[in-house]
Design an enzyme around this catalytic site. Structure first.
Site, PDB file in Angstrom:
ATOM      1  N   VAL A 105      11.926   5.402   8.005  1.00  0.00           N
ATOM      2  CA  VAL A 105      11.242   6.648   7.653  1.00  0.00           C
ATOM      3  C   VAL A 105       9.738   6.420   7.494  1.00  0.00           C
ATOM      4  O   VAL A 105       9.304   5.320   7.166  1.00  0.00           O
ATOM      5  CB  VAL A 105      11.828   7.261   6.361  1.00  0.00           C
ATOM      6  CG1 VAL A 105      13.257   7.716   6.581  1.00  0.00           C
ATOM      7  CG2 VAL A 105      11.758   6.282   5.197  1.00  0.00           C
ATOM      8  N   ASP A 164       4.593   3.766   6.272  1.00  0.00           N
ATOM      9  CA  ASP A 164       3.929   3.628   7.568  1.00  0.00           C
ATOM     10  C   ASP A 164       4.832   3.064   8.647  1.00  0.00           C
ATOM     11  O   ASP A 164       5.854   2.429   8.364  1.00  0.00           O
ATOM     12  CB  ASP A 164       2.743   2.676   7.439  1.00  0.00           C
ATOM     13  CG  ASP A 164       3.200   1.218   7.253  1.00  0.00           C
ATOM     14  OD1 ASP A 164       3.911   0.942   6.269  1.00  0.00           O
ATOM     15  OD2 ASP A 164       2.878   0.366   8.099  1.00  0.00           O
ATOM     16  N   ASP A 171      14.382  -1.431  -0.073  1.00  0.00           N
ATOM     17  CA  ASP A 171      15.089  -1.623   1.188  1.00  0.00           C
ATOM     18  C   ASP A 171      15.982  -2.871   1.085  1.00  0.00           C
ATOM     19  O   ASP A 171      17.045  -2.820   0.472  1.00  0.00           O
ATOM     20  CB  ASP A 171      14.032  -1.711   2.295  1.00  0.00           C
ATOM     21  CG  ASP A 171      14.601  -1.707   3.692  1.00  0.00           C
ATOM     22  OD1 ASP A 171      15.581  -0.995   3.931  1.00  0.00           O
ATOM     23  OD2 ASP A 171      14.055  -2.414   4.563  1.00  0.00           O
ATOM     24  N   LYS A 182       0.807  -1.199   0.000  1.00  0.00           N
ATOM     25  CA  LYS A 182       0.000   0.000   0.000  1.00  0.00           C
ATOM     26  C   LYS A 182       0.845   1.254   0.000  1.00  0.00           C
ATOM     27  O   LYS A 182       0.373   2.325  -0.312  1.00  0.00           O
ATOM     28  CB  LYS A 182      -0.860   0.048   1.280  1.00  0.00           C
ATOM     29  CG  LYS A 182      -1.932  -0.972   1.393  1.00  0.00           C
ATOM     30  CD  LYS A 182      -2.711  -0.735   2.702  1.00  0.00           C
ATOM     31  CE  LYS A 182      -2.272  -1.778   3.689  1.00  0.00           C
ATOM     32  NZ  LYS A 182      -3.029  -1.735   4.957  1.00  0.00           N
ATOM     33  N   GLY A 183       2.112   1.092   0.378  1.00  0.00           N
ATOM     34  CA  GLY A 183       2.960   2.258   0.604  1.00  0.00           C
ATOM     35  C   GLY A 183       3.095   3.193  -0.581  1.00  0.00           C
ATOM     36  O   GLY A 183       3.374   4.375  -0.417  1.00  0.00           O
TER      37      GLY A 183
HETATM   38  P1  IMP Z   1      12.137  -4.704   1.089  1.00  0.00           P
HETATM   39  O1  IMP Z   1      11.410  -5.916   0.621  1.00  0.00           O
HETATM   40  O2  IMP Z   1      12.944  -4.975   2.308  1.00  0.00           O
HETATM   41  O3  IMP Z   1      12.942  -4.010   0.010  1.00  0.00           O
HETATM   42  O4  IMP Z   1      11.107  -3.694   1.681  1.00  0.00           O
HETATM   43  C1  IMP Z   1      10.163  -3.089   0.977  1.00  0.00           C
HETATM   44  C2  IMP Z   1       8.993  -2.696   1.845  1.00  0.00           C
HETATM   45  O5  IMP Z   1       9.323  -2.594   3.266  1.00  0.00           O
HETATM   46  C3  IMP Z   1       8.566  -1.331   1.417  1.00  0.00           C
HETATM   47  O6  IMP Z   1       7.672  -1.394   0.334  1.00  0.00           O
HETATM   48  C4  IMP Z   1       7.981  -0.773   2.694  1.00  0.00           C
HETATM   49  O7  IMP Z   1       6.609  -1.125   2.770  1.00  0.00           O
HETATM   50  C5  IMP Z   1       8.728  -1.436   3.830  1.00  0.00           C
HETATM   51  N1  IMP Z   1       9.796  -0.558   4.359  1.00  0.00           N
HETATM   52  C6  IMP Z   1      11.124  -0.706   4.216  1.00  0.00           C
HETATM   53  N2  IMP Z   1      11.815   0.288   4.812  1.00  0.00           N
HETATM   54  C7  IMP Z   1      10.878   1.113   5.344  1.00  0.00           C
HETATM   55  C8  IMP Z   1      10.946   2.350   6.087  1.00  0.00           C
HETATM   56  O8  IMP Z   1      11.998   2.938   6.379  1.00  0.00           O
HETATM   57  N3  IMP Z   1       9.745   2.877   6.464  1.00  0.00           N
HETATM   58  C9  IMP Z   1       8.549   2.304   6.176  1.00  0.00           C
HETATM   59  N4  IMP Z   1       8.439   1.164   5.478  1.00  0.00           N
HETATM   60  C10 IMP Z   1       9.589   0.571   5.069  1.00  0.00           C
HETATM   61 MG    MG Z   2       4.927  -1.287   4.096  1.00  0.00          MG
END
Ligand code: IMP
Ligand code: MG
Length: 180
Positions: A153, A159, A101, A42-43
């Site tokens: 963040v 969120d 991330d 949803k972000g």
């Molecule tokens: P990844 O799979 O670890 O790359 O993470 C992606 C998802 O983690 C993003 O779409 C966000 O929903 C969540 N996320 C990662 N870092 C943050 C942050 O600093 N703040 C809020 N949500 C985060």
């Molecule tokens: Mg998220």
């Protein structure tokens, strides 16, 4: 500023200016390609709605929703909760994400969409946190809004426990707000 925010990392103006710059690049890139622009829920919703207005070519939009099997942090065990509805075979596809991330989510989404045989598949992420990339993930986003330091963040769609998505800027939470 919201009482739970310690500092603002990216102001509303910073974000909107960068979206206009990215819009010019993406408008050139996708001229004549009628892309399908896919948001990962949803972000991304706030970024998506501002970004798509700056991509000035005929385009379609679609969404997918993914989650990890366990907990709130992405584990690598991802599952599609809701798939896109468009047929993207032979189409030019642009994925929009809020933050890149560890890389688990985008790697999963990309592989899932590649199975549908798009003509091209590119990634645009508002934020990139390269310091957090999981070992072994070499995928790079094609377009990045901002590179951010290794801090959690919130705001502008991002969120913490589903709150703060409605803040118009991106900020860092006060340490006392965290409950886990
Ligand atoms: P990844 O799979 O670890 O790359 O993470 C992606 C998802 O983690 C993003 O779409 C966000 O929903 C969540 N996320 C990662 N870092 C943050 C942050 O600093 N703040 C809020 N949500 C985060
Ligand atoms: Mg998220």
């Amino acid at each position: 500023m919201d009482k739970d925010i310690e500092s603002i990392l990216l102001s509303e103006e910073d974000i909107q200016n960068r979206i206009k710059e990215l819009g010019q690049i993406l408008t050139e890139e996708y001229a004549g390609k009628n892309p399908v622009i896919i948001g990962v829920m949803k972000g991304v919703v706030i970024f998506f709605s501002d970004m798509i207005k700056q991509i000035k070519v005929p385009c379609q939009m679609d969404f997918m929703w993914i989650s990890s099997y366990a907990g709130t942090t992405s584990t690598g065990n991802m599952v599609v909760r809701s798939d896109i509805s468009a047929d993207i075979e032979g189409r030019h596809v642009l994925i929009l994400e809020d933050i890149y991330d560890t890389g688990n989510s985008l790697t999963f989404v990309r592989e899932h969409l590649l199975k549908k045989n798009p003509a091209s598949l590119k990634i645009c992420t508002l934020l990139d946190k390269p310091s957090r990339r999981k070992h072994g993930i070499t995928l790079q986003a094609d377009y990045v809004g901002f590179e951010v330091p290794n801090a959690f963040v919130v705001g502008y769609g991002l969120d913490y426990n589903e709150y703060y998505r409605n803040l118009p800027y991106i900020g860092i939470l006060k340490p006392e707000v965290y409950t886990d």
